[in-house]
Design an enzyme around this catalytic site. Structure first.
Site, PDB file in Angstrom:
ATOM      1  N   LYS A   1      56.856  12.367  26.998  1.00  0.00           N
ATOM      2  CA  LYS A   1      55.547  12.756  26.454  1.00  0.00           C
ATOM      3  C   LYS A   1      54.797  11.565  25.858  1.00  0.00           C
ATOM      4  O   LYS A   1      55.389  10.547  25.513  1.00  0.00           O
ATOM      5  CB  LYS A   1      55.717  13.862  25.414  1.00  0.00           C
ATOM      6  CG  LYS A   1      55.980  15.209  26.097  1.00  0.00           C
ATOM      7  CD  LYS A   1      55.921  16.376  25.145  1.00  0.00           C
ATOM      8  CE  LYS A   1      56.210  17.670  25.915  1.00  0.00           C
ATOM      9  NZ  LYS A   1      56.389  18.820  25.052  1.00  0.00           N
TER      10      LYS A   1
ATOM     11  N   ARG B   1      64.770  19.877  26.305  1.00  0.00           N
ATOM     12  CA  ARG B   1      64.122  20.088  27.610  1.00  0.00           C
ATOM     13  C   ARG B   1      63.713  18.722  28.144  1.00  0.00           C
ATOM     14  O   ARG B   1      62.906  18.041  27.524  1.00  0.00           O
ATOM     15  CB  ARG B   1      62.907  20.999  27.422  1.00  0.00           C
ATOM     16  CG  ARG B   1      62.170  21.328  28.700  1.00  0.00           C
ATOM     17  CD  ARG B   1      60.972  22.225  28.414  1.00  0.00           C
ATOM     18  NE  ARG B   1      60.265  22.553  29.634  1.00  0.00           N
ATOM     19  CZ  ARG B   1      59.372  21.760  30.217  1.00  0.00           C
ATOM     20  NH1 ARG B   1      59.051  20.611  29.676  1.00  0.00           N
ATOM     21  NH2 ARG B   1      58.790  22.133  31.344  1.00  0.00           N
TER      22      ARG B   1
HETATM   23  C1  9MG Z   1      56.661  23.805  29.533  1.00  0.00           C
HETATM   24  N1  9MG Z   1      56.826  22.857  28.454  1.00  0.00           N
HETATM   25  C2  9MG Z   1      56.271  21.615  28.366  1.00  0.00           C
HETATM   26  N2  9MG Z   1      56.632  21.039  27.217  1.00  0.00           N
HETATM   27  C3  9MG Z   1      57.436  21.923  26.561  1.00  0.00           C
HETATM   28  C4  9MG Z   1      58.099  21.922  25.338  1.00  0.00           C
HETATM   29  O1  9MG Z   1      58.011  20.893  24.497  1.00  0.00           O
HETATM   30  N3  9MG Z   1      58.835  22.990  24.992  1.00  0.00           N
HETATM   31  C5  9MG Z   1      58.916  24.067  25.813  1.00  0.00           C
HETATM   32  N4  9MG Z   1      59.653  25.120  25.395  1.00  0.00           N
HETATM   33  N5  9MG Z   1      58.300  24.144  27.004  1.00  0.00           N
HETATM   34  C6  9MG Z   1      57.569  23.082  27.354  1.00  0.00           C
END
Ligand code: 9MG
Length: 289
Positions: free
Chosen positions: A225, A260
């Site tokens: 990110k 994730r």
């Molecule tokens: C779909 N998505 C993109 N970034 C995310 C994040 O930080 N958490 C979750 N649960 N889904 C995400």
């Protein structure tokens, strides 16, 4: 409140006795780091299989980009993208599947196609989403987002970001509990980058232990990110793998139970080192471990 050590994904129990890896599978033409690569079910299954072999415990399938500025797609198009992929993954892989969606129609169809976890970046705020998630037997990840992907990065402001995010997530968890959803189906996520400046993201990350203390497993998604790009002096997305793995290990040290990520092998190594050498803060745990 003690955190359950297992997550009930439609009757299939995922142990959370150590931090688990959710691998990202975007079935979209326009996601920020891998858009367009896995639109065909064969390509999607091959990538998911590689992630599982590298250590992924869950595969998160998304049919609508949530990157800042992205436009929503109609639910019919989202279904067209994700259902064939979920069906193929279910036949091919042994791990629980997650559906990344905010739409109740997609939640229902995805669960019927084999998804055991609903991952809603919109925190179940769409009409009918809370009921669709509660009525399923799937685990539910409720994420905090300010605004919508289209508008969220327009000057986000909070008086106290940690207090507001924890308050929102605690309220969503109570709403689910009120509809009969047990604690071992609920996961909370502060939503890094979703309507937050770098300062907000840093405050949330350093305050993760407070979110963990609400008593639900916490999911952290910071992989590739822009907050990591900003920390590294505007580093482009391809150069954020190491930072993503380090951040996943730090999140685990603060008590996150699921991370994730896009880069599963690097994350698995980072988590192994964190487990061997690091400390984990967090509340007591309960349930089968
Ligand atoms: C779909 N998505 C993109 N970034 C995310 C994040 O930080 N958490 C979750 N649960 N889904 C995400």
């Amino acid at each position: 409140m003690p955190v359950s050590l297992t997550l009930d994904c439609s009757g299939r129990r995922l142990r959370l006795d150590r931090p688990r890896i959710m691998g990202v599978l975007n079935v979209t033409p326009d996601s920020f780091s891998d858009g367009g690569r896995f639109l065909e079910p064969e390509a999607a299954v091959a990538h998911a299989r590689a992630m599982v072999e590298a250590g992924a415990d869950i595969i998160d399938v998304g049919g609508e980009s949530t990157r800042p500025g992205s436009e929503p797609v109609p639910f019919e198009e989202e279904l067209r993208r994700v259902i064939p992929v979920l069906t193929a993954l279910r036949a091919a892989l042994p791990v629980p599947l997650s559906i990344d969606t905010s739409k109740p129609e997609v939640m229902r169809a995805a669960v019927a196609a084999g998804a055991g976890l609903i991952n809603d970046v919109n925190g179940l705020r769409a009409p009918g989403a809370l009921a669709a998630a509660a009525d399923s037997a799937a685990a539910i990840c409720v994420m905090h987002m300010r605004g919508t992907p289209r508008s969220m990065q327009r000057e986000p402001r909070y008086d106290d970001v940690l207090r507001e995010v924890c308050g929102f997530l605690a309220e969503r968890a109570s709403a689910l509990r009120g509809l009969g959803v047990p604690a071992d189906r609920i996961v909370l996520d502060p939503g890094f980058g979703f309507g937050k400046t770098l300062e907000h993201n840093v405050a949330l990350f350093r305050g993760l232990a407070e979110l963990v203390s609400l008593g639900y497993p916490v999911l952290v998604g910071v992989s590739r990110k822009s907050m990591l790009g900003a920390i590294l002096g505007d580093r482009p997305v391809e150069g954020r793998v190491t930072a993503s793995a380090v951040a996943a290990a730090l999140a685990a040290g603060y008590g996150a139970r699921i991370v994730r990520v896009h880069d599963v092998a690097a994350t698995a190594d980072a988590l192994a080192v964190q487990r061997a050498l690091g400390r984990t803060v967090g509340p007591p745990t309960t349930g089968e471990g």
